[in-house]
Design a protein around this motif. Structure first.
Motif, mmCIF file in Angstrom:
data_model
loop_
_atom_site.group_PDB
_atom_site.id
_atom_site.type_symbol
_atom_site.label_atom_id
_atom_site.label_comp_id
_atom_site.label_asym_id
_atom_site.label_seq_id
_atom_site.Cartn_x
_atom_site.Cartn_y
_atom_site.Cartn_z
ATOM 1 N N ALA A 208 26.177 -45.928 -31.802
ATOM 2 C CA ALA A 208 25.761 -46.934 -32.785
ATOM 3 C C ALA A 208 25.100 -46.292 -33.994
ATOM 4 O O ALA A 208 25.079 -46.870 -35.084
ATOM 5 C CB ALA A 208 24.811 -47.937 -32.134
ATOM 6 N N SER A 209 24.549 -45.106 -33.818
ATOM 7 C CA SER A 209 23.851 -44.428 -34.925
ATOM 8 C C SER A 209 24.807 -43.936 -36.001
ATOM 9 O O SER A 209 24.375 -43.612 -37.114
ATOM 10 C CB SER A 209 23.045 -43.239 -34.390
ATOM 11 O OG SER A 209 23.905 -42.322 -33.722
ATOM 12 N N PHE A 210 26.116 -43.875 -35.695
ATOM 13 C CA PHE A 210 27.086 -43.413 -36.695
ATOM 14 C C PHE A 210 27.815 -44.609 -37.283
ATOM 15 O O PHE A 210 28.478 -45.362 -36.578
ATOM 16 C CB PHE A 210 28.099 -42.453 -36.072
ATOM 17 C CG PHE A 210 29.163 -42.003 -37.052
ATOM 18 C CD1 PHE A 210 28.864 -41.070 -38.028
ATOM 19 C CD2 PHE A 210 30.438 -42.546 -37.014
ATOM 20 C CE1 PHE A 210 29.833 -40.661 -38.943
ATOM 21 C CE2 PHE A 210 31.413 -42.149 -37.916
ATOM 22 C CZ PHE A 210 31.103 -41.203 -38.893
ATOM 23 N N ASP A 211 27.679 -44.779 -38.580
ATOM 24 C CA ASP A 211 28.361 -45.855 -39.295
ATOM 25 C C ASP A 211 29.005 -45.249 -40.539
ATOM 26 O O ASP A 211 28.342 -45.021 -41.546
ATOM 27 C CB ASP A 211 27.379 -46.963 -39.671
ATOM 28 C CG ASP A 211 28.066 -48.183 -40.287
ATOM 29 O OD1 ASP A 211 29.259 -48.068 -40.635
ATOM 30 O OD2 ASP A 211 27.424 -49.230 -40.405
ATOM 31 N N PHE A 212 30.291 -44.959 -40.447
ATOM 32 C CA PHE A 212 31.010 -44.340 -41.553
ATOM 33 C C PHE A 212 30.919 -45.187 -42.817
ATOM 34 O O PHE A 212 30.707 -44.683 -43.921
ATOM 35 C CB PHE A 212 32.477 -44.156 -41.145
ATOM 36 C CG PHE A 212 33.335 -43.482 -42.184
ATOM 37 C CD1 PHE A 212 33.577 -42.118 -42.124
ATOM 38 C CD2 PHE A 212 33.914 -44.206 -43.216
ATOM 39 C CE1 PHE A 212 34.376 -41.492 -43.075
ATOM 40 C CE2 PHE A 212 34.717 -43.598 -44.165
ATOM 41 C CZ PHE A 212 34.942 -42.238 -44.098
ATOM 42 N N GLY A 213 31.080 -46.506 -42.652
ATOM 43 C CA GLY A 213 31.128 -47.390 -43.801
ATOM 44 C C GLY A 213 29.870 -47.372 -44.632
ATOM 45 O O GLY A 213 29.929 -47.327 -45.864
ATOM 46 N N ALA A 217 31.697 -45.489 -47.345
ATOM 47 C CA ALA A 217 32.430 -46.635 -47.910
ATOM 48 C C ALA A 217 31.542 -47.871 -47.865
ATOM 49 O O ALA A 217 31.768 -48.781 -47.062
ATOM 50 C CB ALA A 217 33.717 -46.877 -47.124
ATOM 51 N N PRO A 218 30.504 -47.925 -48.717
ATOM 52 C CA PRO A 218 29.554 -49.047 -48.678
ATOM 53 C C PRO A 218 30.246 -50.402 -48.810
ATOM 54 O O PRO A 218 31.157 -50.576 -49.617
ATOM 55 C CB PRO A 218 28.646 -48.770 -49.887
ATOM 56 C CG PRO A 218 28.769 -47.310 -50.134
ATOM 57 C CD PRO A 218 30.165 -46.945 -49.759
ATOM 58 N N GLY A 219 29.800 -51.341 -47.989
ATOM 59 C CA GLY A 219 30.363 -52.677 -48.021
ATOM 60 C C GLY A 219 31.610 -52.841 -47.185
ATOM 61 O O GLY A 219 32.186 -53.934 -47.138
ATOM 62 N N SER A 220 32.051 -51.778 -46.506
ATOM 63 C CA SER A 220 33.260 -51.837 -45.678
ATOM 64 C C SER A 220 32.903 -51.671 -44.210
ATOM 65 O O SER A 220 31.951 -50.973 -43.866
ATOM 66 C CB SER A 220 34.253 -50.739 -46.085
ATOM 67 O OG SER A 220 34.627 -50.855 -47.436
ATOM 68 N N ARG A 221 33.688 -52.299 -43.356
ATOM 69 C CA ARG A 221 33.508 -52.136 -41.909
ATOM 70 C C ARG A 221 34.630 -51.267 -41.373
ATOM 71 O O ARG A 221 35.808 -51.610 -41.513
ATOM 72 C CB ARG A 221 33.534 -53.501 -41.213
ATOM 73 C CG ARG A 221 33.179 -53.441 -39.735
ATOM 74 C CD ARG A 221 33.342 -54.789 -39.085
ATOM 75 N NE ARG A 221 34.750 -55.155 -38.916
ATOM 76 C CZ ARG A 221 35.167 -56.332 -38.477
ATOM 77 N NH1 ARG A 221 34.292 -57.278 -38.202
ATOM 78 N NH2 ARG A 221 36.470 -56.582 -38.346
#
Length: 823
Positions: A208-213, A217-221
């Motif tokens: 959960a600590s890794f969020d590529f978006g 890529a801000p604002g993207s899931r």
């Protein structure tokens, strides 16, 4: 001697704690006795500290707290050419073989990893488990996660075989998808999923600590991660990779850049057949949030100004309150309390107020950060990671103590050093000494107005900029238009079959009642962009000066569905098939660049392999950003090329989104029974997302300016109201001698507007100087915009007049006999 001193020190500490405890209890009793004042003060402090803590949490996340990777300070972003936001991804990304050579020969970086930058929203179609769904996946190199220090929560990372061309199909799930779609089932690892009609094995689940978006890529899931093969096949795709590297111990970004510059030129000389390669390095943290630094600095300064206004306002309230407590203070002094003791008690009361306000502020900040973290449609990096942490709590405590001391200083040092009998024989309306401190209270109000003036100007400039952004000619009409991914599934395996699918899909959708126009495109505005070289036939261009343009693969009807005006020539039709003459449509900017002053219709152009004839010219479209002009663009008919990775259906309709999705699904069901329609997007959503970061700053700064305006008006009201109370007898005498109500009101309003005028004069001067710092955030307005300054002066004058009118009206209704009976 040390042993003897120890009991004395202990006794001193115990006595100090006992005194502090009594001061604290006495402060609580005083505040409970004056509950209305205490409630109002705590509310103001709580709002100020809540805003301060919320903005600090944002600044802390984006600029102070390290990125959530291993040794984040050594991570660097490697782009191709200088990234200025004016070019598409094709200019900023790197060719596969350039990447491989750079990784092998670079000595400043311990490793370099990559991801495929041209992934699309909803590129992967998941079927076979529940409702069909479009998911967004990012292909990455084998060493991408190890370089960042990311380990899977379940399973493993990609192996070498899976990262080969036509290797075993594997996928890593994001933690969010694993929880949402698979209910956190640990047995999903090792099982196949049906993605794009083919089985793909799940090899792991990321933490959960890794969020590529939120970082890249801000604002993207982002839902999925695929292995990207570094092969000759992918090298032929051209510039496709975004690079991340890690500095060697002892290496600096400057030394790494120097080496990269030399190495890039060397690789270019050795491989002239490849695309350009000019590596530009920046710390990853600077790349992620550097462009937001000016806006965050403005917000931090704004919330600091708000806290100063809070302090000035509360100082005024405490001064007024201390004037009514002079007899109490004089009696305590007569009973033996020294001036330092009284000052300490006053400061204790202000600190108690501030700390109670801080508790409320923390609750507001907790709510505020939770709301900010769930703004999925805002294109701001790391916003999802905003939360209250130990640093924010420590900052809140410091702000609370600082605020309590600052707004308590003025009242504390106004403790009267006079005898008891001098206070007892004074008027019950307050001592003459309290009236003598009117200049202090007036000065505080002037400072509030000046500070509010600065905030109003800053907010006004950004609001006008935001409105100018929304007023720009986009080149298309987003209202009543929507888009849906309708990529052909695996059963349409040849270009001819895909062309037949898309033609039939358009025919069926156009027959749906309520749909006015429909077309296809491989890329929507304000999203991903790729550029190709494009030149006029017969023209000779030197190396490095060959024209480039953004390419779109579209169908007939696309321009009508998008609302893009056709300036000359014609649209694509079904006759522009694979066997027909190769045609192209260009925008006005490209037409002027290639054939200035000439008619471009019928001209021959070199865009991809075949020569193409220009059959139409359309208006310019802002594809990169709302603030940036379009540049050169050209459109190829989808029936004459298969160089596209995705296809969006664009429709112009009178139907709402909930009505549109089932009708399109029903129309296309015979062609693709598993077509997902849950990911339908309106074009207005694309525009809103492009403006989201600017809207975010404007809303916050506008909120702070409104809060400052309210506080300034309360400060004016308090000072004028207190002045009227102090002058009750004087006003009564003037009324008895024949002064009219209008004259009294005019006199008090003149006093009010005089304070406001002095504050605005100071505020305008400060705003004029400080507004220049906003220049980088403005669009379509200057930092000295006259309309903004005029609006600010009008608003402050109106608010000041209203705040002064209420006590002025009360003064004009004073009964002379009742006023003269006041002792």
């Amino acid at each position: 001697m040390t042993d003897a001193a120890h009991p004395n020190e202990q006794a001193y500490v115990l006595a100090w704690l006992d005194t502090l405890s009594r001061d604290f209890r006495y402060a609580l009793r005083c505040l409970r006795r004056d509950l209305g004042f205490a409630t109002f003060a705590i509310l103001i402090v709580g709002l100020g500290i809540g805003a301060c803590c919320t903005i600090f949490s944002v600044v802390n996340t984006l600029l102070i707290r390290p990125l959530p990777f291993r040794d984040p300070a050594s991570l660097v972003w490697v782009s191709n050419h200088e990234v200025d936001g004016k070019n598409g991804l094709s200019v900023a990304t790197v060719q596969v073989n350039h990447f491989l050579d750079f990784r092998v020969h670079n000595q400043s970086l311990s490793d370099v990893a990559a991801y495929f930058a041209f992934y699309g929203v909803g590129d992967s179609k998941l079927t076979g488990r529940g409702q069909p769904e479009r998911l967004t996946g990012v292909p990455v190199s084998e060493n991408f996660f190890p370089l960042l220090g990311v380990q899977p929560q379940l399973g493993r990372l990609f192996n070498a075989d899976e990262c080969k061309w036509n290797g075993p199909k594997a996928v890593l799930l994001s933690n969010g998808l694993w929880k949402r779609r698979f209910a956190s089932d640990p047995s999903i690892v090792g099982r196949p999923l049906t993605l794009d009609d083919a089985p793909v094995t799940v090899v792991g689940v990321l933490p959960a600590s890794f969020d590529f978006g939120t970082i890249f890529a801000p604002g993207s899931r982002i839902d999925l991660y695929f292995p990207f093969p570094l092969s000759e096949e992918t090298n032929r795709w051209g510039n496709t990779l975004a690079l991340v590297g890690r500095l060697n111990p002892g290496a600096t970004i400057q030394s790494a850049q120097a080496e990269a510059t030399v190495l890039g030129r060397q690789i270019e000389r050795q491989h002239p057949e490849r695309n350009d390669f000019e590596p530009k390095l920046a710390l990853l943290s600077a790349h992620v949030s550097g462009r937001l630094r000016p806006a965050l600095f403005v917000l931090a300064c704004a919330v600091g100004v708000v806290m100063l206004i809070v302090c000035a306002n509360l100082s005024n309230l405490l001064l007024a309150r201390s004037a009514t407590r002079q007899k109490e203070i004089a009696i305590r002094a007569a009973l033996g309390a020294g001036k330092s003791r009284l000052i300490r008690q006053m400061l204790t009361e202000s600190l108690v107020l501030s700390l109670l306000g801080a508790i409320l502020g923390l609750l507001l900040a907790f709510t505020g950060t939770r709301l900010l973290a769930h703004l999925d449609a805002v294109s701001i990096p790391l916003l999802a990671n905003v939360h209250l942490d130990a640093t924010a709590l420590g900052f809140t405590l410091l702000i609370a103590i600082f605020t309590g001391v600052v707004f308590g200083l003025f009242p504390a040092f106004q403790v009267p050093d006079i005898a008891l009998h001098e206070v007892l024989k004074d008027s019950t309306r307050g001592s003459s000494r309290g009236r003598g401190h009117a200049w202090v209270r007036s000065s505080l109000v002037v400072s509030e107005i000046a500070l509010a003036c600065v905030l109003l100007v800053g907010a006004g400039l950004l609001i006008r900029s935001f409105l100018r952004v929304l007023e720009v000619d986009l080149g298309f009409r987003p209202e009543r238009a929507a888009a849906l991914r309708i990529d052909a599934n695996s059963s349409y395996s040849t270009p001819a079959q895909r062309n037949a699918y898309y033609s039939e899909a358009l025919r069926r959708v156009r027959d749906v009642p309520g749909i006015e126009a429909a077309g296809l495109s491989d890329a929507l505005p304000l999203g991903r962009n790729r550029s190709w070289g494009i030149g006029a036939k017969g023209q000779v261009y030197t190396r490095g000066n060959y024209p480039e343009g953004f390419v779109r693969i579209v169908s007939g009807g696309y321009f009508q569905a998008m609302g893009i005006p056709l300036r000359a020539g014609r649209d694509f039709t079904e006759r522009d098939s694979a066997d027909a003459t190769k045609v192209i449509i260009i925008n006005e900017t490209l037409a002027r660049a290639l054939w200035p002053g000439q008619n471009p219709i019928g001209q021959i152009i070199n865009a991809d392999r075949p020569e193409r004839t220009v059959v139409g010219v359309v208006g310019d479209v802002r594809h990169l950003a709302l603030e940036q002009k379009s540049g050169s663009e050209f459109y190829l008919p989808i029936l004459q090329t298969d160089d596209y990775a995705s296809v969006d259906l664009v429709v112009r309709t009178s139907l709402s989104t909930p009505q549109l999705a089932p009708r399109i699904r029903e129309a296309l069901k015979p062609l693709d029974p598993d077509l997902p329609t849950t990911n339908i997007r309106t074009l207005q959503q694309l525009v809103d997302k492009a403006a989201s970061s600017r809207r975010f700053v404007v809303l916050l700064l506008g909120g702070f300016a409104f809060f400052a305006l309210v506080l300034a008006s309360l400060g004016i009201y308090a000072v004028i109201s207190y002045s009227v109370n102090q002058r009750t007898q004087e006003i009564g005498i003037r009324v008895a001698l024949g002064a009219s109500a209008q004259a009294l009101q005019a006199s008090i309003l003149f006093q009010t507007l005089t304070l406001a005028a002095v504050g605005m004069l100071i505020g305008v001067a400060c705003s004029w100087a400080l507004a220049r710092t906003l220049s980088g955030l403005l669009f379509g307005v200057t930092s000295t915009d006259p309309a903004t300054f005029a609006a600010m002066l009008f608003i402050l004058t109106a608010v000041a007049a209203l705040a002064g009118y209420l006590p002025a009206r009360r003064a004009s209704r004073i009964d002379p006999m009742a006023a003269l009976r006041i002792s």
